[in-house]
Design an enzyme around this catalytic site. Structure first.
Site, PDB file in Angstrom:
ATOM      1  N   ARG A 193      20.051  39.855  31.631  1.00 58.94           N
ATOM      2  CA  ARG A 193      20.804  39.348  30.480  1.00 58.94           C
ATOM      3  C   ARG A 193      20.743  37.830  30.539  1.00 58.94           C
ATOM      4  O   ARG A 193      21.217  37.228  31.508  1.00 58.94           O
ATOM      5  CB  ARG A 193      22.250  39.845  30.518  1.00 58.94           C
ATOM      6  CG  ARG A 193      23.155  39.061  29.569  1.00 58.94           C
ATOM      7  CD  ARG A 193      24.512  39.693  29.374  1.00 58.94           C
ATOM      8  NE  ARG A 193      24.414  40.905  28.577  1.00 58.94           N
ATOM      9  CZ  ARG A 193      25.467  41.490  28.004  1.00 58.94           C
ATOM     10  NH1 ARG A 193      26.680  40.991  28.155  1.00 58.94           N
ATOM     11  NH2 ARG A 193      25.303  42.586  27.295  1.00 58.94           N
ATOM     12  N   HIS A 247      19.283  42.828  21.437  1.00 59.70           N
ATOM     13  CA  HIS A 247      20.119  43.648  22.326  1.00 59.70           C
ATOM     14  C   HIS A 247      19.694  45.106  22.160  1.00 59.70           C
ATOM     15  O   HIS A 247      20.431  45.932  21.629  1.00 59.70           O
ATOM     16  CB  HIS A 247      21.592  43.451  21.963  1.00 59.70           C
ATOM     17  CG  HIS A 247      22.555  43.881  23.035  1.00 59.70           C
ATOM     18  ND1 HIS A 247      22.148  44.404  24.247  1.00 59.70           N
ATOM     19  CD2 HIS A 247      23.917  43.877  23.078  1.00 59.70           C
ATOM     20  CE1 HIS A 247      23.208  44.701  24.977  1.00 59.70           C
ATOM     21  NE2 HIS A 247      24.290  44.389  24.296  1.00 59.70           N
ATOM     22  N   GLN A 271      21.919  48.190  23.373  1.00 54.66           N
ATOM     23  CA  GLN A 271      23.058  48.469  22.495  1.00 54.66           C
ATOM     24  C   GLN A 271      22.611  49.273  21.277  1.00 54.66           C
ATOM     25  O   GLN A 271      23.268  50.243  20.873  1.00 54.66           O
ATOM     26  CB  GLN A 271      23.704  47.151  22.049  1.00 54.66           C
ATOM     27  CG  GLN A 271      24.904  47.345  21.137  1.00 54.66           C
ATOM     28  CD  GLN A 271      26.095  47.992  21.836  1.00 54.66           C
ATOM     29  OE1 GLN A 271      26.491  47.557  22.901  1.00 54.66           O
ATOM     30  NE2 GLN A 271      26.649  49.032  21.242  1.00 54.66           N
ATOM     31  N   ASP A 311      30.081  42.366  14.387  1.00 53.59           N
ATOM     32  CA  ASP A 311      30.012  41.773  15.722  1.00 53.59           C
ATOM     33  C   ASP A 311      30.771  40.446  15.653  1.00 53.59           C
ATOM     34  O   ASP A 311      31.076  39.946  14.552  1.00 53.59           O
ATOM     35  CB  ASP A 311      28.536  41.551  16.113  1.00 53.59           C
ATOM     36  CG  ASP A 311      28.347  41.033  17.541  1.00 53.59           C
ATOM     37  OD1 ASP A 311      29.303  41.090  18.340  1.00 53.59           O
ATOM     38  OD2 ASP A 311      27.227  40.568  17.853  1.00 53.59           O
ATOM     39  N   CYS A 340      29.696  46.593  18.629  1.00 56.42           N
ATOM     40  CA  CYS A 340      29.124  46.647  19.985  1.00 56.42           C
ATOM     41  C   CYS A 340      30.159  46.322  21.051  1.00 56.42           C
ATOM     42  O   CYS A 340      29.998  46.701  22.205  1.00 56.42           O
ATOM     43  CB  CYS A 340      27.942  45.702  20.084  1.00 56.42           C
ATOM     44  SG  CYS A 340      28.325  44.004  19.614  1.00 56.42           S
ATOM     45  N   ARG A 372      26.281  53.799  25.751  1.00 58.80           N
ATOM     46  CA  ARG A 372      25.451  52.840  26.488  1.00 58.80           C
ATOM     47  C   ARG A 372      24.962  53.476  27.793  1.00 58.80           C
ATOM     48  O   ARG A 372      23.811  53.332  28.172  1.00 58.80           O
ATOM     49  CB  ARG A 372      26.262  51.565  26.811  1.00 58.80           C
ATOM     50  CG  ARG A 372      26.629  50.716  25.613  1.00 58.80           C
ATOM     51  CD  ARG A 372      25.407  50.046  25.013  1.00 58.80           C
ATOM     52  NE  ARG A 372      24.684  49.241  25.985  1.00 58.80           N
ATOM     53  CZ  ARG A 372      24.990  47.988  26.326  1.00 58.80           C
ATOM     54  NH1 ARG A 372      25.988  47.378  25.732  1.00 58.80           N
ATOM     55  NH2 ARG A 372      24.267  47.325  27.219  1.00 58.80           N
TER      56      ARG A 372
HETATM   57  N1  NVA Z   1      26.437  38.909  19.710  1.00 62.23           N
HETATM   58  C1  NVA Z   1      27.203  39.117  20.916  1.00 62.23           C
HETATM   59  C2  NVA Z   1      27.000  40.508  21.434  1.00 62.23           C
HETATM   60  C3  NVA Z   1      27.760  40.828  22.690  1.00 62.23           C
HETATM   61  C4  NVA Z   1      27.498  42.211  23.208  1.00 62.23           C
HETATM   62  C5  NVA Z   1      26.816  38.062  21.943  1.00 62.23           C
HETATM   63  O1  NVA Z   1      25.604  37.805  22.083  1.00 62.23           O
HETATM   64  O2  NVA Z   1      27.694  37.499  22.576  1.00 62.23           O
HETATM   65  N1   CP Z   2      28.208  45.399  24.105  1.00 62.93           N
HETATM   66  C1   CP Z   2      27.918  44.783  25.275  1.00 62.93           C
HETATM   67  O1   CP Z   2      26.759  44.516  25.617  1.00 62.93           O
HETATM   68  O2   CP Z   2      29.003  44.531  26.055  1.00 62.93           O
HETATM   69  P1   CP Z   2      29.070  43.643  27.393  1.00 62.93           P
HETATM   70  O3   CP Z   2      28.853  42.200  26.980  1.00 62.93           O
HETATM   71  O4   CP Z   2      30.424  43.912  27.938  1.00 62.93           O
HETATM   72  O5   CP Z   2      27.976  44.087  28.320  1.00 62.93           O
END
Ligand code: NVA
Ligand code: CP
Length: 309
Positions: A105, A132, A135, A227, A267, A295
């Site tokens: 990540r 992502h 997700q 989101d 998400c 997930r």
């Molecule tokens: N768009 C959000 C998704 C988190 C799962 C982010 O990138 O922070």
């Molecule tokens: N939706 C998602 O990826 O959550 P986290 O940031 O908690 O992993």
């Protein structure tokens, strides 16, 4: 497990419709209680590199590996030499000697691609600024659980043209689900992403549209997705975005334009009373915790497919 042409799982754009549907079918199989502990990855070790925070991704990958008879290792970039400037290319080649798979990540998609290029083991994208895919696999699974066949169904995504919007467009286009994105001016998904999704959609017959009108996007939809307005890394813009996204909240008024049996998706994590009101998030149409659970199952399918024998 399905056979896939790709060694890695970096974006759904690299996967064929059939491969995605095979992964989803496997995820649905693995969700059955009797299949929870199949030792399909006995003795395998997954490394998980995190340059951003996580609850769901970290815990679901870790639990999933354990349930499959393997092990997962949390590698915060701060506590590894990555945080002190060791290159991704060197890290990739070192870790390939210890591990059977890597999840990462991070910020730039190019970093994930670099990791994949220099690793001799499969690499899974656990979120970047662009995509992502884990997700979206869980989200498609959730949609199938609710609606069965997705062709002809419509998903409305209201809010920021971010990693979720990009991955949802690509995922929807792959499986023939119509998707309408409503974003404020200046926050639309990048034009190349929309074009890519539209090219993919030609094959599946789905319709990908982008508008500035949330009502138009939600009209006749089977699912409404939103989101956060400020993603990880955009904390400094949070106040400005609160203003810029006015009118894009998913609330009782907006959802009236959806089909009567619509589902609400997110998400997570969510910011209550910002992108969505509490009554919708906690209401009878909300499937957010089913999505979150999925997930685990969706990623177990990816893990078994990529690192299983
Ligand atoms: N768009 C959000 C998704 C988190 C799962 C982010 O990138 O922070
Ligand atoms: N939706 C998602 O990826 O959550 P986290 O940031 O908690 O992993």
């Amino acid at each position: 497990a399905p056979t896939v042409a790709q060694e890695d799982f970096l974006s759904l754009k690299d996967y064929s419709t059939e491969e995605i549907l095979d992964l989803l079918n496997l995820a649905i199989e693995l969700k059955k209680p009797e299949n929870k502990h199949l030792p399909l990855l006995k003795g395998k070790v997954l490394g998980m590199i995190f340059e951003k925070s996580s609850t769901r991704t970290r815990v679901s990958f870790e639990a999933g590996m354990l349930q499959l008879g393997g092990h997962a290792m949390f590698l915060s970039s701060q506590d590894t030499q990555l945080g002190r400037g060791e290159t991704i290319a060197d890290t990739a080649r070192v870790l390939s000697g210890y591990l059977d798979g890597l999840m990462i990540r991070t910020f730039h998609q190019s970093a994930v691609e670099e990791l994949a290029k220099f690793s001799s083991i499969p690499v899974i994208n656990g979120l970047t600024d662009d995509y992502h895919p884990c997700q979206v696999l869980a989200d498609l699974m959730t949609l199938i659980e609710h609606f069965g066949e997705l062709k002809g169904r419509k998903l409305a995504y209201i809010g920021d043209g971010n990693n979720m919007a990009n991955s949802l467009m690509i995922g929807a286009a792959k499986v023939g689900l119509d998707i309408a994105i409503a974003a404020p001016k200046g926050y639309e998904p990048q034009a190349e992403m929309v074009e890519l999704a539209q090219v993919i959609a030609k094959d599946s017959g789905s319709v990908v549209t982008v508008t500035h009108d949330p009502v138009e996007a939600v009209k006749n939809s089977d699912a409404i997705y939103t989101d956060v307005w400020a993603s990880m890394g955009q904390e400094a813009e949070a106040i400005k975005r609160l203003n810029d996204f006015e009118g894009f909240q998913v609330n009782a008024e907006l959802v009236q334009h959806a089909k009567a049996d619509y589902i609400f998706m997110h998400c997570l994590p969510a910011h209550r009373e910002e992108e969505v009101t509490t009554d919708i998030l906690e209401g009878p149409h909300s499937v957010i915790f089913q999505e979150a659970e999925n997930r685990l199952h969706a990623q177990k399918a990816v893990l078994v497919t990529l690192i299983g024998d």
